[in-house]
Write a protein that holds these residues in place. Sequence first.
Motif, PDB file in Angstrom:
ATOM      1  N   ALA A   1      83.138  94.426  45.260  1.00 16.11           N
ATOM      2  CA  ALA A   1      83.760  93.573  46.267  1.00 16.11           C
ATOM      3  C   ALA A   1      83.847  92.146  45.780  1.00 16.11           C
ATOM      4  O   ALA A   1      84.837  91.447  46.007  1.00 16.11           O
ATOM      5  CB  ALA A   1      82.952  93.655  47.569  1.00 16.11           C
ATOM      6  N   ALA A   2      82.798  91.698  45.114  1.00 17.15           N
ATOM      7  CA  ALA A   2      82.806  90.326  44.601  1.00 17.15           C
ATOM      8  C   ALA A   2      83.943  90.127  43.621  1.00 17.15           C
ATOM      9  O   ALA A   2      84.635  89.113  43.629  1.00 17.15           O
ATOM     10  CB  ALA A   2      81.467  90.004  43.939  1.00 17.15           C
ATOM     11  N   ALA A   3      84.149  91.094  42.721  1.00 10.56           N
ATOM     12  CA  ALA A   3      85.232  90.979  41.757  1.00 10.56           C
ATOM     13  C   ALA A   3      86.579  90.993  42.453  1.00 10.56           C
ATOM     14  O   ALA A   3      87.514  90.299  42.048  1.00 10.56           O
ATOM     15  CB  ALA A   3      85.140  92.118  40.747  1.00 10.56           C
ATOM     16  N   ALA A   4      86.684  91.797  43.522  1.00 12.27           N
ATOM     17  CA  ALA A   4      87.969  91.930  44.209  1.00 12.27           C
ATOM     18  C   ALA A   4      88.390  90.644  44.872  1.00 12.27           C
ATOM     19  O   ALA A   4      89.576  90.339  44.964  1.00 12.27           O
ATOM     20  CB  ALA A   4      87.884  93.062  45.233  1.00 12.27           C
ATOM     21  N   VAL A   5      87.437  89.873  45.388  1.00 16.96           N
ATOM     22  CA  VAL A   5      87.811  88.642  46.081  1.00 16.96           C
ATOM     23  C   VAL A   5      87.986  87.479  45.117  1.00 16.96           C
ATOM     24  O   VAL A   5      88.259  86.364  45.520  1.00 16.96           O
ATOM     25  CB  VAL A   5      86.765  88.273  47.157  1.00 16.96           C
ATOM     26  N   GLY A   6      87.843  87.742  43.805  1.00 13.44           N
ATOM     27  CA  GLY A   6      88.203  86.740  42.797  1.00 13.44           C
ATOM     28  C   GLY A   6      87.206  85.631  42.622  1.00 13.44           C
ATOM     29  O   GLY A   6      87.546  84.463  42.765  1.00 13.44           O
ATOM     30  N   PHE A   7      85.971  85.963  42.339  1.00  9.87           N
ATOM     31  CA  PHE A   7      85.003  84.931  41.995  1.00  9.87           C
ATOM     32  C   PHE A   7      85.480  84.214  40.731  1.00  9.87           C
ATOM     33  O   PHE A   7      86.161  84.792  39.883  1.00  9.87           O
ATOM     34  CB  PHE A   7      83.628  85.553  41.767  1.00  9.87           C
ATOM     35  N   PRO A   8      85.143  82.923  40.572  1.00 11.66           N
ATOM     36  CA  PRO A   8      85.654  82.146  39.430  1.00 11.66           C
ATOM     37  C   PRO A   8      85.240  82.740  38.091  1.00 11.66           C
ATOM     38  O   PRO A   8      84.127  83.229  37.945  1.00 11.66           O
ATOM     39  CB  PRO A   8      85.027  80.757  39.641  1.00 11.66           C
ATOM     40  N   SER A   9      86.181  82.672  37.086  1.00  6.04           N
ATOM     41  CA  SER A   9      85.916  83.152  35.737  1.00  6.04           C
ATOM     42  C   SER A   9      85.470  82.004  34.855  1.00  6.04           C
ATOM     43  O   SER A   9      85.943  80.880  35.001  1.00  6.04           O
ATOM     44  CB  SER A   9      87.168  83.800  35.137  1.00  6.04           C
ATOM     45  N   ILE A  10      84.568  82.298  33.952  1.00 10.56           N
ATOM     46  CA  ILE A  10      84.118  81.312  32.971  1.00 10.56           C
ATOM     47  C   ILE A  10      84.676  81.741  31.626  1.00 10.56           C
ATOM     48  O   ILE A  10      84.266  82.757  31.077  1.00 10.56           O
ATOM     49  CB  ILE A  10      82.588  81.233  32.918  1.00 10.56           C
ATOM     50  N   ALA A  11      85.632  80.971  31.069  1.00 11.07           N
ATOM     51  CA  ALA A  11      86.296  81.351  29.826  1.00 11.07           C
ATOM     52  C   ALA A  11      85.579  80.743  28.629  1.00 11.07           C
ATOM     53  O   ALA A  11      85.213  79.581  28.639  1.00 11.07           O
ATOM     54  CB  ALA A  11      87.752  80.904  29.841  1.00 11.07           C
ATOM     55  N   VAL A  12      85.365  81.564  27.628  1.00 16.22           N
ATOM     56  CA  VAL A  12      84.820  81.067  26.372  1.00 16.22           C
ATOM     57  C   VAL A  12      85.925  80.329  25.630  1.00 16.22           C
ATOM     58  O   VAL A  12      87.061  80.777  25.592  1.00 16.22           O
ATOM     59  CB  VAL A  12      84.285  82.233  25.512  1.00 16.22           C
ATOM     60  N   ALA A  13      85.606  79.149  25.037  1.00 16.88           N
ATOM     61  CA  ALA A  13      86.617  78.303  24.415  1.00 16.88           C
ATOM     62  C   ALA A  13      87.390  79.055  23.336  1.00 16.88           C
ATOM     63  O   ALA A  13      86.806  79.758  22.516  1.00 16.88           O
ATOM     64  CB  ALA A  13      85.961  77.068  23.818  1.00 16.88           C
ATOM     65  N   GLU A  14      88.701  78.863  23.317  1.00 21.09           N
ATOM     66  CA  GLU A  14      89.563  79.476  22.317  1.00 21.09           C
ATOM     67  C   GLU A  14      89.419  78.743  20.989  1.00 21.09           C
ATOM     68  O   GLU A  14      89.284  77.526  20.952  1.00 21.09           O
ATOM     69  CB  GLU A  14      91.002  79.406  22.813  1.00 21.09           C
ATOM     70  N   THR A  15      89.446  79.472  19.905  1.00 20.86           N
ATOM     71  CA  THR A  15      89.342  78.885  18.572  1.00 20.86           C
ATOM     72  C   THR A  15      90.697  78.939  17.876  1.00 20.86           C
ATOM     73  O   THR A  15      91.329  79.990  17.809  1.00 20.86           O
ATOM     74  CB  THR A  15      88.303  79.629  17.719  1.00 20.86           C
ATOM     75  N   THR A  16      91.140  77.790  17.368  1.00 22.25           N
ATOM     76  CA  THR A  16      92.369  77.702  16.590  1.00 22.25           C
ATOM     77  C   THR A  16      91.999  77.662  15.110  1.00 22.25           C
ATOM     78  O   THR A  16      91.182  76.842  14.695  1.00 22.25           O
ATOM     79  CB  THR A  16      93.167  76.442  16.961  1.00 22.25           C
ATOM     80  N   THR A  17      92.595  78.535  14.334  1.00 22.81           N
ATOM     81  CA  THR A  17      92.262  78.649  12.913  1.00 22.81           C
ATOM     82  C   THR A  17      93.466  78.268  12.057  1.00 22.81           C
ATOM     83  O   THR A  17      94.579  78.734  12.307  1.00 22.81           O
ATOM     84  CB  THR A  17      91.825  80.091  12.570  1.00 22.81           C
ATOM     85  N   LEU A  18      93.242  77.410  11.063  1.00 23.13           N
ATOM     86  CA  LEU A  18      94.282  76.977  10.134  1.00 23.13           C
ATOM     87  C   LEU A  18      93.938  77.444   8.728  1.00 23.13           C
ATOM     88  O   LEU A  18      92.788  77.344   8.291  1.00 23.13           O
ATOM     89  CB  LEU A  18      94.422  75.451  10.142  1.00 23.13           C
ATOM     90  N   ARG A  19      94.950  77.932   8.000  1.00 20.42           N
ATOM     91  CA  ARG A  19      94.771  78.302   6.590  1.00 20.42           C
ATOM     92  C   ARG A  19      94.955  77.047   5.747  1.00 20.42           C
ATOM     93  O   ARG A  19      95.994  76.393   5.797  1.00 20.42           O
ATOM     94  CB  ARG A  19      95.791  79.365   6.169  1.00 20.42           C
ATOM     95  N   PHE A  20      93.947  76.752   4.944  1.00 21.50           N
ATOM     96  CA  PHE A  20      93.872  75.469   4.249  1.00 21.50           C
ATOM     97  C   PHE A  20      93.484  75.740   2.805  1.00 21.50           C
ATOM     98  O   PHE A  20      92.432  76.313   2.526  1.00 21.50           O
ATOM     99  CB  PHE A  20      92.817  74.605   4.948  1.00 21.50           C
TER     100      PHE A  20
END
Length: 404
Positions: free
Chosen positions: A47-66
Amino acid sequence: MTHDTPRSASTSAVEVASTTPSLESAATPPNASRRRFLTGSAAAVGAAAAVGFPSIAVAETTTLRFQSTWPNQDIFHEFAADYVRIVNEMSGGRLRLNLLPAGAVVGALQMQDAVISGALDGGHGVSAYWYGKHKAFSLFGTPPPFGWDAHQFLAWFWTGGGMELYNELLEQMELPLVGYLTGPMPTQALGWFKEPISGADDLRGLKYRTVGLAADLMNEFGAAVTIMGGGDIVPAMDRGLLDGAEFNNPSSDRLLGFPDVSKTWMLRSYHQDCESFEIILNKQRHDELPEEFRAILQYAAKAASSEMYWKAMERYPRDLNAMREEQGVQTYITPDSVLEAQLAAWDTVIERESGNDDFFRRVVEHQREYCDRVVGFHLEHTTPKGPAYRHFYGKEPTDTSIIL
C-alpha cells in the motif's frame, strides 16, 4: 560519453495500532499470530508503494573517454592521470574520466582528430602536435623564447589574453573543441646524440626529431627533421633512423629508454625554452555537461598544473642523477654559440611565418608585448640565483656537466 543507469529506493512505514494483545490475539496460537503479522506487513508495504512514497535516487555518473598522447610508462601519462584523478574527486564520482594511453584508440598525433570526431571525449597532450594544421598551434604549445618561462607563458594564457586568441584559432579553423593549457614545463634539452654538439655546423644534415615550430627552427640549421610521437623516438634511434632527438625531461627520457641508445645528452636549448600541456574536450560533449561539471574540468586543469610542477621538481633531478650514476649518461652544456644561432634562427622563423599568416603575426605580437612588460619586470625585480647557489653549496650548478 555514457551515463550509468540510476537506481532508486522507496521508503515506507508499517504502523502497528497497539502493542497490547487483544483477547482474540491472546487466544490465537503463536504461529498463526506471526503469519497474520507478516501478511499484514506485506500488505502495508504494498500500500505504501501504491500511494507513491518519495523515491531517493542514487546520483547518475557521467563517464568520458579520455586519452593521452603519452606512452603508459611516461611520467607525462602520470600527469594526465593526476588531472583525471582531480576531476573524479572534485565531482564526487559523478563525473568520471576513463584514461587511456597513446595508441589505445588512436596514435598520439591523431588524438585531436579523434576528439573532434567523437571517438574520444577528450585528451591530454600538447598543442604543438597540431602544428601541421596551423603553425599558430605551436604558439600555444612551444612559443618563441621571448625570455619568459613556462609559468609566465601560462599566466599569459589564463590572464593575459592568450585564451581568447586560442579560442579564436579554434573558431577560425572550425574545430569543435574546448581547450585549456596546463602544466608548466621547464626548458628542454637540445637532445640525445651520438657525439656532443660543439657548434651549429654539427647540426647540418643531422636526422633529428622535434615538434612544432622547433622543426622549422632546426631546419634553419640544415637538419633533416622528423616529427613523431614520444613512444616512437627511441626505436627510431635504435634502428639508425635518427641521429639525434629530443623529447622533454629527465624522467620521461629515462622511462622511455633514451639512455639505452645514447649516452650523450646536451642540456639547454632555445628550441623549446618553455612549453605546457593542453587538455582538449569535444565541444558538443562539453556543452552538454551541467555547468558544475564544466567548471570542474577547467579548475582541475589549474589544480593539476601546480601539482604537475611540484612532482616534476621532485622527480626530474633524481632521474637526472640516476642516469648519470647508474646508466653512464654524460651531460653537456650546449655551447653559447649554438644558443645564439638559435635566437637568430628564431628571428627568421618568426618573420617568415608572420608574413605568411596574419593570425600568426597577431599572436606573436601579443606575446612579444606581454613578455616585454612581464619578463622585464621579472628580470628587474628577481635576485640572481647563481650567486646564492655558489655561496651556500660552494660549487657551480654545471659542475656535473661538461662545458664545451
